[in-house]
Every structure is written in C-alpha cells, then in structure tokens.
Design a protein around this motif. Structure first.
Motif, PDB file in Angstrom:
ATOM      1  N   ALA A  37      43.059  31.153  50.331  1.00  0.00           N
ATOM      2  CA  ALA A  37      44.503  31.366  50.440  1.00  0.00           C
ATOM      3  C   ALA A  37      44.960  32.637  49.739  1.00  0.00           C
ATOM      4  O   ALA A  37      46.115  33.034  49.866  1.00  0.00           O
ATOM      5  CB  ALA A  37      45.252  30.167  49.855  1.00  0.00           C
ATOM      6  N   VAL A  38      44.033  33.275  49.002  1.00  0.00           N
ATOM      7  CA  VAL A  38      44.379  34.461  48.220  1.00  0.00           C
ATOM      8  C   VAL A  38      43.740  35.697  48.840  1.00  0.00           C
ATOM      9  O   VAL A  38      42.538  35.718  49.111  1.00  0.00           O
ATOM     10  CB  VAL A  38      43.908  34.316  46.757  1.00  0.00           C
ATOM     11  N   GLY A  39      44.545  36.725  49.074  1.00  0.00           N
ATOM     12  CA  GLY A  39      44.033  38.007  49.528  1.00  0.00           C
ATOM     13  C   GLY A  39      44.146  39.017  48.402  1.00  0.00           C
ATOM     14  O   GLY A  39      45.215  39.174  47.823  1.00  0.00           O
ATOM     15  N   ILE A  40      43.039  39.674  48.061  1.00  0.00           N
ATOM     16  CA  ILE A  40      43.024  40.641  46.964  1.00  0.00           C
ATOM     17  C   ILE A  40      42.673  42.021  47.505  1.00  0.00           C
ATOM     18  O   ILE A  40      41.671  42.188  48.201  1.00  0.00           O
ATOM     19  CB  ILE A  40      42.013  40.244  45.869  1.00  0.00           C
ATOM     20  N   VAL A  41      43.512  43.003  47.195  1.00  0.00           N
ATOM     21  CA  VAL A  41      43.244  44.386  47.591  1.00  0.00           C
ATOM     22  C   VAL A  41      43.014  45.199  46.318  1.00  0.00           C
ATOM     23  O   VAL A  41      43.959  45.466  45.577  1.00  0.00           O
ATOM     24  CB  VAL A  41      44.413  44.986  48.392  1.00  0.00           C
ATOM     25  N   PRO A  42      41.775  45.588  46.036  1.00  0.00           N
ATOM     26  CA  PRO A  42      41.478  46.308  44.789  1.00  0.00           C
ATOM     27  C   PRO A  42      41.832  47.791  44.882  1.00  0.00           C
ATOM     28  O   PRO A  42      42.059  48.328  45.968  1.00  0.00           O
ATOM     29  CB  PRO A  42      39.968  46.121  44.637  1.00  0.00           C
ATOM     30  N   GLN A  43      41.843  48.443  43.737  1.00  0.00           N
ATOM     31  CA  GLN A  43      42.128  49.872  43.693  1.00  0.00           C
ATOM     32  C   GLN A  43      41.043  50.670  44.413  1.00  0.00           C
ATOM     33  O   GLN A  43      41.328  51.665  45.071  1.00  0.00           O
ATOM     34  CB  GLN A  43      42.246  50.348  42.242  1.00  0.00           C
ATOM     35  N   GLN A  44      39.800  50.225  44.264  1.00  0.00           N
ATOM     36  CA  GLN A  44      38.676  50.890  44.931  1.00  0.00           C
ATOM     37  C   GLN A  44      38.135  49.957  46.012  1.00  0.00           C
ATOM     38  O   GLN A  44      37.241  49.167  45.759  1.00  0.00           O
ATOM     39  CB  GLN A  44      37.574  51.227  43.905  1.00  0.00           C
ATOM     40  N   PRO A  45      38.686  49.996  47.218  1.00  0.00           N
ATOM     41  CA  PRO A  45      38.289  49.050  48.261  1.00  0.00           C
ATOM     42  C   PRO A  45      36.891  49.342  48.802  1.00  0.00           C
ATOM     43  O   PRO A  45      36.422  50.482  48.750  1.00  0.00           O
ATOM     44  CB  PRO A  45      39.348  49.276  49.348  1.00  0.00           C
TER      45      PRO A  45
END
Length: 205
Positions: A37-45
């Motif tokens: 249910a959680v989408g994470i977009v990091p600084q360095q994809p």
C-alpha cells in the motif's frame, strides 16, 4: 527521515511509541499488505534495462497504456518521453544512464503512481528538478488530493511551504508541526531554515 520511512513501511518495527495509519498501529498490520500500500520514491531512483513502459509497469504489470500516460502527465514525464524516438517503447539502459537525473526522478515518480499507492512517500525525489518543473510536479500531485496520502520529504523550504502540514525535524527531534504560516510564527528552527534559504521578509502571510 530515512528512519521514519523504514518504520512506516515496517522495514524495522517500532520499539518505542507507535506509528498509526488510519488509527491502526503499523506493527499490527501485515507487513506485505502494508508495503503493497506504500509507494516510495527515493532521491536516487533505480531504473532497469528495458523500455520506458516496462519500467513504469515494474510495480504493476497489468497497468494499461492510458494509466501509464496519466501517471507520466502527473509526474511531468510525458513531454520528454513523447520526444523520445520510440516514446514509451524507448529502451533504457541499466540504471537509466541515458537519462538526466531529473528525468529519472520523474519516471520513478510516475512508476510509483502507476501502482496506485494508498500512501506515497517522496524522499527528496524532486532535488534534480528546476523550480518550474518541481512546481508543476507538485501541482500534479495536488490534483490527486483524496486518492492517497502523500508524505513529502525535502530539505528545501520552497518545496514544502505549500503543503497541508509541515513536520520540522532537527537532529531527529520534532521542532514544530503545522502550516507554513504557523511554523513561521511559532517555530524558531523553521524560521532559521527559511531565512537561510530564502531570506528577506519572514513575516507570516
């Protein structure tokens, strides 16, 4: 900030205090369901070798072409993808080395949106964007209001100042919580960051 993300997604379990999602302690939620249910977009994809479309479908293989385009529009990626020779069929090298940093960040955001997360965590993921593009991306995310809860982590006041609520941390401790105007009035740490980054008149309003 990294610790908060890991605790929310239950990469680590909370050992003191609690984190509630819709009133439920995350430690009581099945970790597989929670992470789904959680989408994470990091600084360095991290992008993978394959087409743009394949990368966007990485978290949800059954997404339609229109869903890919809609996510790309919100993430301000549709323009540069459309200018590629083969559009969404354009081949990306491992790590997206044939893209700029800002393009990689926008595709990673679009990929997260395709999964239709209930909670979207943006971990400084607009750091490579210019001010105008970042503003357009944030406006696109605001158009999704009500469809998911968005947590935006950033070092830049200009990025967070128009959000509904801001949590100001220093050394892992909460310094203030509220709107931009409220923190400018009541939180010395927030005002100091504002003055160092933007400067000028720091009045409320």
């Amino acid at each position: 900030k990294t610790t908060m993300i890991q605790l929310l997604a239950r990469f680590y379990d909370v050992t003191e205090g609690e984190i509630l999602v819709d009133g439920c302690d995350v430690n009581q939620i099945d970790s597989r369901y929670l992470r789904g249910a959680v989408g994470i977009v990091p600084q360095q994809p991290q992008l993978f070798s394959g087409s743009v479309a394949k990368n966007l479908r990485w978290g949800r293989s059954d997404a339609s072409d229109e869903e890919l385009r809609q996510a790309a529009r919100i993430a301000c990626a549709e323009g540069f993808v459309g200018r590629m020779e083969k559009g969404y069929d354009t081949w990306l090298e491992q790590g997206g080395v044939n893209l700029s940093g800002g393009q990689k960040q926008r595709l990673a955001l679009a990929r997260a949106l395709v999964t239709r997360p209930k909670i979207l965590i943006l971990d400084d993921c607009t750091s490579a964007l210019d001010a105008a593009t970042e503003a357009a991306v944030l406006d696109g995310l605001r158009s999704m209001a009500g469809s998911c809860t968005t947590l935006l982590i950033s070092q830049r006041i200009s990025t967070v100042m128009r959000t509904d609520h801001i949590l100001c941390l220093d050394g892992g401790r909460v310094q203030g919580f509220g709107t931009h105007d409220e923190l400018m009035r009541d939180c010395a740490a927030y005002r100091a960051i504002y003055d160092s980054q933007i400067g000028g008149d720091s009045h409320v309003g």
